[in-house]
Every structure is written in C-alpha cells, then in structure tokens.
Design a protein around this motif. Sequence first.
Motif, PDB file in Angstrom:
ATOM      1  N   GLU A  58      63.001  32.794 -49.372  1.00  0.00           N
ATOM      2  CA  GLU A  58      62.796  32.019 -48.147  1.00  0.00           C
ATOM      3  C   GLU A  58      62.212  32.870 -47.025  1.00  0.00           C
ATOM      4  O   GLU A  58      61.518  32.343 -46.156  1.00  0.00           O
ATOM      5  N   ASP A  59      62.482  34.184 -47.042  1.00  0.00           N
ATOM      6  CA  ASP A  59      61.897  35.042 -46.016  1.00  0.00           C
ATOM      7  C   ASP A  59      60.384  35.099 -46.165  1.00  0.00           C
ATOM      8  O   ASP A  59      59.649  35.071 -45.173  1.00  0.00           O
ATOM      9  N   ALA A  95      61.567  28.009 -53.598  1.00  0.00           N
ATOM     10  CA  ALA A  95      62.116  28.989 -52.652  1.00  0.00           C
ATOM     11  C   ALA A  95      63.565  29.311 -52.993  1.00  0.00           C
ATOM     12  O   ALA A  95      64.383  28.416 -53.229  1.00  0.00           O
ATOM     13  N   VAL A  96      63.863  30.622 -52.976  1.00  0.00           N
ATOM     14  CA  VAL A  96      65.209  31.121 -53.250  1.00  0.00           C
ATOM     15  C   VAL A  96      65.824  31.571 -51.931  1.00  0.00           C
ATOM     16  O   VAL A  96      65.156  32.218 -51.115  1.00  0.00           O
ATOM     17  N   PRO A  97      67.106  31.242 -51.671  1.00  0.00           N
ATOM     18  CA  PRO A  97      67.722  31.563 -50.375  1.00  0.00           C
ATOM     19  C   PRO A  97      67.670  33.042 -50.012  1.00  0.00           C
ATOM     20  O   PRO A  97      67.885  33.915 -50.850  1.00  0.00           O
ATOM     21  N   ARG A  98      67.355  33.288 -48.730  1.00  0.00           N
ATOM     22  CA  ARG A  98      67.423  34.612 -48.122  1.00  0.00           C
ATOM     23  C   ARG A  98      67.989  34.438 -46.719  1.00  0.00           C
ATOM     24  O   ARG A  98      68.111  33.319 -46.220  1.00  0.00           O
ATOM     25  N   ARG A  99      68.332  35.557 -46.075  1.00  0.00           N
ATOM     26  CA  ARG A  99      68.866  35.486 -44.717  1.00  0.00           C
ATOM     27  C   ARG A  99      67.711  35.289 -43.732  1.00  0.00           C
ATOM     28  O   ARG A  99      67.067  36.246 -43.300  1.00  0.00           O
ATOM     29  N   VAL A 100      67.448  34.030 -43.390  1.00  0.00           N
ATOM     30  CA  VAL A 100      66.352  33.694 -42.486  1.00  0.00           C
ATOM     31  C   VAL A 100      66.874  32.655 -41.491  1.00  0.00           C
ATOM     32  O   VAL A 100      67.582  31.725 -41.884  1.00  0.00           O
ATOM     33  N   ILE A 134      62.828  28.467 -41.188  1.00  0.00           N
ATOM     34  CA  ILE A 134      62.723  27.733 -42.444  1.00  0.00           C
ATOM     35  C   ILE A 134      62.171  26.331 -42.193  1.00  0.00           C
ATOM     36  O   ILE A 134      61.271  25.859 -42.902  1.00  0.00           O
ATOM     37  N   ARG A 135      62.707  25.656 -41.187  1.00  0.00           N
ATOM     38  CA  ARG A 135      62.243  24.298 -40.874  1.00  0.00           C
ATOM     39  C   ARG A 135      60.754  24.290 -40.531  1.00  0.00           C
ATOM     40  O   ARG A 135      60.002  23.425 -40.994  1.00  0.00           O
TER      41      ARG A 135
END
Length: 330
Positions: free
Chosen positions: A261-262, A285-290, A295-296
């Motif tokens: 996601e970053d 997309a794979v989750p990341r700290r963003v 993201i939106r």
Amino acid sequence: MTNRSKPTVSVEVVVLARSGLGMKLLVARRAYLPYAGELALPGGFVEPFELPLHAALRELERETGLTLSGVDAVPLSLRARKGRDPRGWTMSQPYLFWVDAEPTVRGSDPASETFWVPLAQLPSLVFDHGAILCEALGRFWQIMPEGVPALRNVRAFGVPEYLPAQPIFYGGTFNPWHKGHHNCVAMCPMPADVLVVPDTNPFKSGPAERCYWSLYRDLYRRVHDLGAHVYPGFCGREQANPTARWLPYVNRDDKALLMGEDTMADMPNWMDAVKVVQAVSKIIAVPRRVPADQIRNACRWLEDNGCDIVRLGDHPYRDVSSTQIRGGRG
C-alpha cells in the motif's frame, strides 16, 4: 588498478545449450589473475579496429574450440560500469548464442579449462558475468519487452512451461528480499500467476561484491515453493529500469500489478503514471503502514483512471522494511 584515460574494449560470450531445468552454460575456469581458478564467461579483448562480434567469435574459438555463426548472435547491453573489472576501465559488449545440444569443447591451453555446467548447479561467475547471464536468460521470455522472437521456441531455465493468461507482476528492488515480500506473494489469490521482477539495479551491493546470478538463483528458490516465478532479465542492469519503463510493454493485454500500500500511495507520482495504470487491469495491494487519507487518495486516482483495486487482508510482516534491514535496524 591500471590508470587509463581511455577504456579498453572486451567481449563476453554467453553460450547456452538445451532447455528448461537441463539448460547448460559454457564456462571457462580462469587460469590467470584476476580471479584465477574461478568461473567466467568465455571472452577477451577486442583488437584495434576489430568489430566486437568478430572478436567474440574469434575469442570463443580460441578459448573453447567452438565455431559459431555471427548470424545467430544476440547482442546484449554494453557494459561500462566503474569497478566491473579490477584491471581498470573496461567496456564490454556481450553476445548470446543458443545451441540445441552442447558440442565438445576444449581449453585454449593446459592451464585453463572450458566445460559445460548445468545452470541448476552453477554457483556464481566472476566480474559482472552473472549479471550478463541474467540478462541473456531474459531474452527467452517472450512475454517481456526484451524477448527475442528467434528464441520463442526455447524454454530457458526459469521460464514457466505455461505463462499465465493474466500474469501478476511484482516489481521492485527487493534489497533485500524479506518475509514481507514473501508474504505479498503468498497472499495473492493465485501465487502461481505471480512473476517477480527485480528491476532498477536490485541488490545495491552490485556484481563487484556478489554475483547477480547467485542473487537471482537465491530469489528463484525462495519463491519456488509458492509456485511463483522470477524474471532475471533486469538483474544487474547498469541503467535504472523501474517498473514504469517496462510494464506498459509487456506482451499481455490482461495483467495485474502486485504492490504494498505504501507503493500504491505513491503511484500518482510515478514517471508515466497514467500510462502504467492504463496498462494494467488490476492493482493488488498488500497492507503497509500508510496514512488512511493517502490510501483513499490513491484509490480514487486509480479508479478515475479505470483501474480495479483488490486490497488484501492484514499480515504479520507489514512493518518489515528493506531500508531498515539495509541499515541494520530491522
């Protein structure tokens, strides 16, 4: 190291025989410094006013006794990277040849050896010859922009027997490959459709410190248990080749792009971003700290450009960072 105001010019020759996991490479065990006793590609220096291809054919015959036709030569990228040869400033023009079966070869003198090695057993090559080999193997991938039509009927080492109808490309530097990367592939609905593409000069240590062939082979083994595949053709390229430069020209109309996601949040800032997005049918997309607002905004921009988005579930490695690993902080 020799101090020269002008480079010398050399040639390297990649000769591959057979196909699939049984593909073999013609190598020479160096008799002299540098790298005495180590494996290298056949080759040598170009004589004054000699054409590089003629030099490649001449050196190949001198070192191995093998005579090939220049008509079958596939030129590879010119190499001129600083430090690629410890003897000094050297530019090199490599060539690729493929033969259906390995002919008998011989060394040029009693102090040297020339022989065929199965790629599955090849440990490493000296100089930047591992990077040259990786680029050569990329020429067999017809799905990729640099595939050579004359090699379309040859399945090279690492090329899947059946390429997916909708490949999922996973590009990046992967410097280094870590559990987060591995989990990205594992979380895909169809991991066997994933083609990992190390690009933009991956593995920043470079071929002067470690062979790119050994790096590719290591990555190949890491994803093999997932059924995924690795494209080697950009490993060790001297010019930056980010995803935006090659993805729009992949020989598939229906393709997806896997990323964290970053990376997705930064996608609107990519070079030729709209061209890249319009070349794919889906972003996975794979989750990341963003931050959620980033993201939106990225999702809105992707949808406005006609791209579907699939966001995968959470995973335990979302905080693993290649940058931190390189800095010794994770």
